[in-house]
Design a protein around this motif. Structure first.
Motif, short mmCIF file in Angstrom:
data_model
loop_
_atom_site.label_atom_id
_atom_site.label_comp_id
_atom_site.label_asym_id
_atom_site.label_seq_id
_atom_site.Cartn_x
_atom_site.Cartn_y
_atom_site.Cartn_z
N ALA A 100 0.84 -1.21 0.00
CA ALA A 100 0.00 0.00 0.00
C ALA A 100 0.87 1.25 0.00
N GLY A 101 1.95 1.23 0.78
CA GLY A 101 2.86 2.38 0.83
C GLY A 101 3.47 2.63 -0.54
N GLU A 102 3.93 1.54 -1.16
CA GLU A 102 4.55 1.69 -2.49
C GLU A 102 3.54 2.19 -3.51
N LEU A 103 2.32 1.66 -3.43
CA LEU A 103 1.26 2.04 -4.37
C LEU A 103 0.90 3.52 -4.21
N GLN A 104 0.85 3.96 -2.96
CA GLN A 104 0.58 5.38 -2.69
C GLN A 104 1.62 6.26 -3.38
N GLU A 105 2.88 5.89 -3.19
CA GLU A 105 3.97 6.69 -3.76
C GLU A 105 3.95 6.63 -5.29
N GLU A 106 3.68 5.42 -5.81
CA GLU A 106 3.64 5.22 -7.26
C GLU A 106 2.51 6.03 -7.91
N ASP A 107 1.33 6.00 -7.29
CA ASP A 107 0.18 6.74 -7.82
C ASP A 107 0.47 8.22 -7.89
#
Ligand SMILES: [Zn+2]
Length: 465
Positions: A100-107
């Motif tokens: 979720a953390g990575e996805l937040q940053e990626e988005d």
């Protein structure tokens, strides 16, 4: 004063969060993320009504984002108490929050690059660093053993059968009148007699109050032969030269889908080399499921003893990198692509859908709950077009919804779990369901159990312990 305040998942299925207060002791059961429309997801940014630094502890029912997804935000805003979870669930909690953390940053990176955001300078809800900080607060406990997250409060986890390590939670503490009583928080309840995990188990102590989930309170799952249905859709799509996309929650649904695809491969009905597991998180989650032998049900144990391993992810192609995933777009041979997210709200499956939805030779199979406002829900409701990051894509592919593959108990299974309670609760609250579902479950409970009329709490309702 001893009170319970309902926050998230009131009349909806995301954002699970309940606050238990005894004077200065404040415990949260779950702190889940809201998922769905932009309006619903904007609630993730709202400040929590209690200062996070004033919270004593968090008790987590299970890893799914709609139960755990705002924990890093709580930590970023000052919470530093323990986050109690089951020993069996810890690996999945780490996996899902790191992702979720990575996805937040990626988005946010994507939105900045494409300038696709209503905000001038989009920010992540939290960072990977804040996720690491959160994971350091995890404290694990075995099922069925009680522990004390705060003075005077006893908690016990019971198997909920919903995904690896998922629990119902029993909390015992003194009420405002000085009498000790127990509340049971069902968490998300799984299904009976489905492969992989042990069946849901009721609480051990008679609960004075029950907070029951109601996701499918108005539904009966179909009980058809899953492999037959799945095999037929795949066969027909392959015959058209098309592929099959299965959006599946990386944790739980993917493992059950793999189990059935494995069985089809065992029966010679599917070439395992045509199957692509396109999700690093699902690959790792499957390994965690594989290594959690003690949580496996008898059927899976029996298969393992006979030398078959339906959870072996190495049987199928695995896409670890983005490049491997992108190569699937140019692949001409038919394929079965299992990718997350399960409601098509993000992740690699969105790119596969963007590429394949407009072509009638392909098929899409949804397998889990599809919350209102998600692309998955729009598609199963018959949307003729969907927008991906601003691009409109017409829907011509076949859309299927296999309700049998749900991770949630249906109305009959919820009632079965309720009947197994050691005694009738004096109070019942229904959450984690859209209003038609919880109203239907309330009616069924009244009729079938004769229990007191359930309360359908709105967000912010406070009641006495
Ligand atoms: Zn769940």
């Amino acid at each position: 004063m001893a009170t319970v305040t309902f926050y998230g998942a009131c009349g909806t299925v995301t954002g699970s969060c309940t606050l238990l207060s005894w004077g200065k002791t404040r415990i949260l059961v779950d702190r889940g993320m809201y998922q769905g429309t932009e309006e619903i997801e904007s609630r993730n940014w709202e400040p929590f009504p209690v200062s996070p630094s004033d919270l004593t502890a968090v008790v987590l029912t299970h890893a799914h984002l709609d139960h755990s997804g705002l924990l890093p935000r709580l930590v970023a805003q000052g919470f530093d108490g323990s986050i109690h979870c089951t020993r069996a669930g810890r690996g999945l909690v780490s996996l899902i929050l790191e992702d979720a953390g990575e996805l937040q940053e990626e988005d946010v990176r994507y939105a900045r690059r494409k300038r696709y955001s209503r905000h001038q300078n989009p920010q992540p809800l939290y960072t990977s660093g804040e996720v690491r900080q959160t994971l350091r607060l995890l404290e694990t406990h075995p099922f069925d053993a009680s522990f004390a997250p705060a003075e005077g409060v006893r908690v016990r986890f019971r198997r909920a059968g919903h995904l690896l390590g998922a629990a119902s939670v029993e909390v015992s503490a003194k009420g405002s009148d000085g009498a000790r009583r127990s509340w049971c928080f069902s968490g998300d309840l799984g299904r009976y007699d489905v492969p992989i995990l042990k069946d849901p188990e009721p609480p051990l102590e008679p609960p004075a109050a029950l907070l029951l989930e109601s996701t499918y309170g108005d539904r009966r799952h179909e009980y058809g032969d899953i492999e037959e249905v799945l095999g037929k859709i795949i066969r027909q799509a392959f015959a058209r030269g098309g592929s099959v996309i299965i959006p599946a929650f990386a944790i739980g649904r993917t493992q059950e889908v793999l189990y059935h695809l494995s069985k089809l491969a065992d029966a010679g009905q599917l070439d395992p080399k045509a199957v692509f597991l396109d999700s690093p998180m699902a690959i790792r989650a499957t390994e965690l499921y594989q290594s959690a032998g003690v949580e496996h049900d008898e059927e899976l144990e029996e298969l393992a003893q006979n030398g078959s391993d339906p959870l072996a992810p190495d049987r199928f192609n695995r896409c670890h990198t983005v490049e491997q995933s992108k190569r699937l777009n140019s692949r001409r041979e038919p394929a079965v692509i299992v990718a997350s997210s399960g409601m098509a709200t993000g992740g690699r499956v969105v790119h596969h859908l963007r590429h394949k939805l407009s072509d009638p030779k392909h098929a899409v199979i949804f397998v889990g709950f599809q919350a209102a406002g998600t692309k998955g829900r729009a598609l199963i409701d018959g949307a003729t077009q969907v927008a991906f990051h601003g691009e409109i894509v017409p829907v011509r592919a076949e859309i299927h919804y296999l309700r049998q593959l749900s991770a949630h108990a249906d109305c009959a299974e919820l009632l079965r779990w309720c009947r197994a309670l050691p005694a009738r609760p004096q109070r019942v609250f229904l959450n984690h369901g859209e209003d038609p579902a919880r109203k239907a479950l309330a009616a069924a409970l009244r009729q079938e159990t004769g229990w007191p009329t359930p309360v359908l709490p709105d967000s912010g309702l406070t009641v006495d312990w």
